[in-house]
Design an enzyme around this catalytic site. Structure first.
Site, PDB file in Angstrom:
ATOM      1  N   LYS A   1      -3.855  -3.031  10.048  1.00  0.00           N
ATOM      2  CA  LYS A   1      -3.874  -3.633   8.703  1.00  0.00           C
ATOM      3  C   LYS A   1      -3.195  -5.002   8.757  1.00  0.00           C
ATOM      4  CE  LYS A   1      -2.685  -2.303   3.918  1.00  0.00           C
ATOM      5  NZ  LYS A   1      -2.037  -1.266   3.082  1.00  0.00           N
TER       6      LYS A   1
ATOM      7  N   SER B   1      -4.989   0.486  -0.581  1.00  0.00           N
ATOM      8  CA  SER B   1      -5.191  -0.878  -0.141  1.00  0.00           C
ATOM      9  C   SER B   1      -5.578  -1.005   1.332  1.00  0.00           C
ATOM     10  CB  SER B   1      -3.924  -1.702  -0.387  1.00  0.00           C
ATOM     11  OG  SER B   1      -2.847  -1.198   0.395  1.00  0.00           O
TER      12      SER B   1
ATOM     13  N   SER C   1      -1.903   4.159  -0.370  1.00  0.00           N
ATOM     14  CA  SER C   1      -2.801   3.232   0.329  1.00  0.00           C
ATOM     15  C   SER C   1      -3.287   3.645   1.706  1.00  0.00           C
ATOM     16  CB  SER C   1      -2.135   1.865   0.447  1.00  0.00           C
ATOM     17  OG  SER C   1      -2.320   1.176  -0.755  1.00  0.00           O
TER      18      SER C   1
HETATM   19  N1  GLN Z   1      -2.902   1.708  -5.289  1.00  0.00           N
HETATM   20  C1  GLN Z   1      -1.483   1.634  -5.443  1.00  0.00           C
HETATM   21  C2  GLN Z   1      -1.102   0.298  -5.998  1.00  0.00           C
HETATM   22  O1  GLN Z   1      -1.958  -0.410  -6.369  1.00  0.00           O
HETATM   23  C3  GLN Z   1      -0.810   1.872  -4.134  1.00  0.00           C
HETATM   24  C4  GLN Z   1      -0.840   0.722  -3.209  1.00  0.00           C
HETATM   25  C5  GLN Z   1      -0.214   1.011  -1.886  1.00  0.00           C
HETATM   26  O2  GLN Z   1       0.039   2.168  -1.540  1.00  0.00           O
HETATM   27  N2  GLN Z   1       0.084  -0.045  -1.156  1.00  0.00           N
HETATM   28  O3  GLN Z   1       0.037  -0.047  -6.089  1.00  0.00           O
END
Ligand code: GLN
Length: 482
Positions: free
Chosen positions: A80, A155, A179
């Site tokens: 990532k 994400s 994420s």
């Molecule tokens: N979808 C969640 C957010 O928008 C989690 C994001 C993540 O785990 N980095 O914050």
């Protein structure tokens, strides 16, 4: 030559040491496939051919010299883009870091390099890991390999799509509120969020530091166990990092231990909003695990209903503090502020053009909840509720060993479906956020489903008991022949 489709970390290692192929051949095959396929999927932000070939050659040399190599030697991985690899770009999918090249390796990369892994490239993500669909990337949209009109989740959407589409054998993601697990679920791969503190975040671009963890995204639970074992090393650069002796039980779970487990089903997670496909998949998973002898019990996690509102106070507060450094002076590009007349102007121009809408929304929320006069009403209160959520898990784990829930209320949604309504996007994380709030480990595993869209189930474990969820997962995989 093996088809990339059938390779797992396990079978790759076997083939490599039996000299059925070389690490270089496999790295070349992956990079060639990425070249033809990725223009359609959009999983990668950059590839790293030269570095990857050198790393693969090193693994081949070690084997040629007759050395005993570990399970990750030569394994081609996707990382990532918020995790630093020296000499490669690390943009966190933000214009703010568009031209940034990492000057050092993240602690997890140091460990993986020691283990001989090969890094194919850096994957797309929501900007600074804020989002659930990878649509918040400043650079491109990633598509779900199972249906190109749908999102891969987020994400870590690029990492999950890369593994799902055989553009990498395994990947790393980060998980602050889901994420790793949610994109794994939507793309039909395995994603593990380790216990808070199990894996060093040194060299990962911070989002919300009391919630962030790095973890593996793989094709099988067994592979997730192999990769997690390598990642869980003590690192002095991250003060939250705890040395835990993760023994062989991660890789060789015993059926007697698994059989005697009780799994909790929290009533707050099996609600009407669950799509019928997800509900059906959960029922089938439960039936399948019962055949192993595992017992199930209804439990309650009563503060679940406050999880999202509480997260959207604590997370933005930490985001606003972590992202303050991107001022165009110490960190981040100054590109957008180059015509500024004074310092305030520089901040304004640079931040409003360097950050996307979702990041700006959270920075504003975060600075508001931390501002004097509101701090106690919002931030301090949310911390108290977080404590209660953690107690919910502590209480539940007095009665059960592991908790089973859905990962996401629906399978992958359409690209564009939720972009105009941030709240509906936020709500899709209802089953993953409480896990980060409590700091416990959880894994998303593909359920066996008939339809075209994958659906994952989540196993949540006690602190430091990754072995329990990985163990049940490995047996689920065996009995369902995944
Ligand atoms: N979808 C969640 C957010 O928008 C989690 C994001 C993540 O785990 N980095 O914050």
């Amino acid at each position: 030559m093996h088809s990339l489709h059938n390779l797992t970390i396990k079978s790759f290692h076997e083939g490599l040491v039996k000299k059925e192929f070389t690490a270089l051949e496999i790295a070349q095959a992956y990079l060639k496939y990425i070249e033809v396929r990725d223009p359609e999927i959009g999983a990668f932000l950059s590839t790293a051919k030269d570095q990857a070939y050198q790393q693969a050659e090193q693994a081949d040399l070690a084997i040629a010299r007759g050395e005993e190599v570990g399970a990750l030697a030569g394994v081609p991985m996707a990382i990532k883009d918020n995790i630093l690899i020296k000499g490669l770009p690390a943009t966190a999918a933000s214009k703010m870091l568009e031209n940034y090249t990492a000057s050092y390796d993240a602690a997890v990369i140091v460990e993986l390099k020691k283990a001989g892994a090969v890094f194919l490239g850096k994957t797309n993500m929501d900007e600074f890991a804020m989002g659930s669909s990878t649509e918040n990337s400043a650079f491109k949209i990633t598509k779900n390999p199972h249906d190109l009109e749908r999102v891969p989740g987020g994400s870590s959407g690029g990492s999950a799509a890369a593994v799902a589409d055989n553009m990498a054998l395994a990947a790393l993601g980060t998980d602050t509120g889901g994420s790793i697990r949610q994109p794994a679920s939507l793309c039909g791969v395995v994603g593990l969020k380790p216990t808070y503190g199990a894996v060093s975040r040194h060299g990962a671009i911070a989002m919300a530091s009391s919630l962030d963890q790095i973890g593996p995204i793989t094709k099988t639970v067994e592979d997730a166990a192999i990769l997690f074992k390598a990642l869980a090393a003590k690192d002095r650069h991250d003060s939250t990092n705890v040395r835990v002796n993760y023994g062989d039980e991660l890789l060789n779970p015993k059926l007697e231990d698994i059989k005697n487990m009780t799994i909790g089903l929290p009533s707050e997670y099996f609600i009407d909003g669950l799509s019928p496909e997800v509900r059906k998949a959960m029922d089938e998973v439960i039936a399948s695990l019962k055949t192993l002898g595992i017992k199930f019990k209804e439990i309650t996690l009563p503060h679940t209903k406050h999880a999202i509102s509480c997260y959207y106070i604590i997370m933005p507060a930490e985001v606003s503090s972590n992202l303050a450094r991107y001022d165009g002076i110490r960190y981040g590009t100054r590109e957008h502020g180059k015509n500024a007349k004074n310092l305030i102007d520089l901040y304004k121009l640079n931040k409003s053009n360097g950050f996307g809408a979702e990041v700006q929304r959270r920075l504003i929320l975060g600075t508001f909840v931390l501002s004097s006069g509101y701090y106690d009403a919002y931030y301090a209160k949310a911390q108290k509720v977080r404590r209660l959520m953690r107690q919910d898990f502590d209480n539940a784990f007095k009665e059960v060993d592991v908790i089973l829930t859905p990962v996401s209320p629906t399978p992958a949604f359409k690209i564009g479906e939720k972009t105009s309504d941030p709240l509906s996007m936020y709500l899709s994380d209802i089953f993953t956020i409480p896990v980060n709030m409590a700091g416990v480990p959880a894994i998303s595993i593909p359920a066996k489903v008939e339809g075209k869209l994958p659906i994952g189930f989540q196993l949540i474990g006690k602190h430091w008991r990754e072995a329990d969820i990985l163990g049940i997962g490995q047996y689920y995989e065996r009995i369902n022949k995944i």
